[in-house]
Design an enzyme around this catalytic site. Sequence first.
Site, PDB file in Angstrom:
ATOM      1  N   HIS A  42       0.862  -1.184   0.000  1.00 52.57           N
ATOM      2  CA  HIS A  42       0.000   0.000   0.000  1.00 52.57           C
ATOM      3  C   HIS A  42       0.899   1.235   0.000  1.00 52.57           C
ATOM      4  CE1 HIS A  42      -3.917   1.929   1.540  1.00 52.57           C
ATOM      5  NE2 HIS A  42      -3.077   2.916   1.276  1.00 52.57           N
ATOM      6  N   LYS A  71      -4.443   0.331   8.813  1.00 55.91           N
ATOM      7  CA  LYS A  71      -3.005   0.543   8.930  1.00 55.91           C
ATOM      8  C   LYS A  71      -2.518   0.434  10.380  1.00 55.91           C
ATOM      9  CE  LYS A  71      -3.580   3.634   5.009  1.00 55.91           C
ATOM     10  NZ  LYS A  71      -3.745   5.041   4.596  1.00 55.91           N
ATOM     11  N   GLU A 109      -4.070   7.168  -2.955  1.00 58.98           N
ATOM     12  CA  GLU A 109      -3.591   5.867  -2.512  1.00 58.98           C
ATOM     13  C   GLU A 109      -3.534   4.868  -3.674  1.00 58.98           C
ATOM     14  OE1 GLU A 109      -5.392   4.475   1.052  1.00 58.98           O
ATOM     15  OE2 GLU A 109      -5.490   6.463   1.954  1.00 58.98           O
ATOM     16  N   GLU A 123      -7.747   4.603  -3.978  1.00 57.49           N
ATOM     17  CA  GLU A 123      -8.761   5.552  -3.546  1.00 57.49           C
ATOM     18  C   GLU A 123      -8.108   6.899  -3.270  1.00 57.49           C
ATOM     19  OE1 GLU A 123     -10.615   4.466   0.105  1.00 57.49           O
ATOM     20  OE2 GLU A 123      -8.757   4.418   1.244  1.00 57.49           O
ATOM     21  N   ARG A 127      -8.479  14.672   2.795  1.00 61.68           N
ATOM     22  CA  ARG A 127      -8.338  15.161   4.169  1.00 61.68           C
ATOM     23  C   ARG A 127      -6.941  14.824   4.683  1.00 61.68           C
ATOM     24  NH1 ARG A 127      -8.471  10.448   7.030  1.00 61.68           N
ATOM     25  NH2 ARG A 127      -9.680   8.719   6.125  1.00 61.68           N
ATOM     26  N   VAL A 130      -4.236  10.092   9.446  1.00 69.14           N
ATOM     27  CA  VAL A 130      -3.549   9.752  10.693  1.00 69.14           C
ATOM     28  C   VAL A 130      -2.037   9.743  10.500  1.00 69.14           C
ATOM     29  CG1 VAL A 130      -3.203   7.917  12.400  1.00 69.14           C
ATOM     30  CG2 VAL A 130      -5.504   8.430  11.571  1.00 69.14           C
TER      31      VAL A 130
END
Length: 289
Positions: A42, A71, A109, A123, A127, A130
């Site tokens: 990823h 994650k 991503e 995707e 925003r 984290v």
Amino acid sequence: GMSVVEDESELRTRFPAAAEEARSAFGDGRVYLERFVHNARHIEVQVVGDKHGAVVHVGERDCTLQRRHQKVVEESPAPNLPEEIRQDIRRGGVAFAEALGLDSAGTVEFIYDADRKTYAFLEFNARIQVEHPVSELVSGIDLVAAQLRVAGGEPLGFAQEDVAVTGHAVEVRITTEDPARGFTPHPGTVSVWEPPVGEGIRVDSHCEPGYVVTPYYDSLLAKVVAHGPDRDTAIDRMLAALDALRVEGVPTTREFCRFALDHADFRAGRVTTDWIAARGLPDYLESLR
């Protein structure tokens, strides 16, 4: 309605089965085919744009270490990534954000196929995420401040040539979950909370002694982030930080994260998105015996 098919003979039986499952669940039996990636990583690109048409990337992150598709560890830059792929993914992230007219911070991503050395869009998250601290530490750019500036209509204030990725950063998510029970969340009260300090260490947390973890929200207690001049140093600093972290009253993922980061597979950058389930967790449970 999802099914992995390895050959044509399986397709003939699993296609109608998937269609029926979808029809039963959603009232629509239509299905589509997509390539299955066996050894997936990823990889995501941090982008930020303003209302004046400027869009830049702030490097990429590797968020491959996951449990239940969520994650656990993130790092930047992505290790063992061919340089041409790295640059192409970064350009692709910027192009995607430009096409959207992005005027905020966001993350594009991708899934990277380690066998074929190709990648595909996964995707877009419009925003701050984290894992943004690892991008901040390697770039020196305060992404939250940048997002607030562009939200107010100000120019971004820096161009792509001003962004330089320096060193390596690793982040672990400390959650109130029990790895030995399949990462089951555990509400409770934190009786002791002593975050680590040290060179290159950053802790983002709302936690304090007496904090009550409820079952209604995410089980995240803290993000522990380590930065160093290279990946090995960043990992070593993280291991020391996790050793120094004290949290009592609720079970956490601290010990598992420490085990995973010091595992030979992670050290060598050989993990994939199913590594925790297939190798990491079994090895960890074995170490507890």
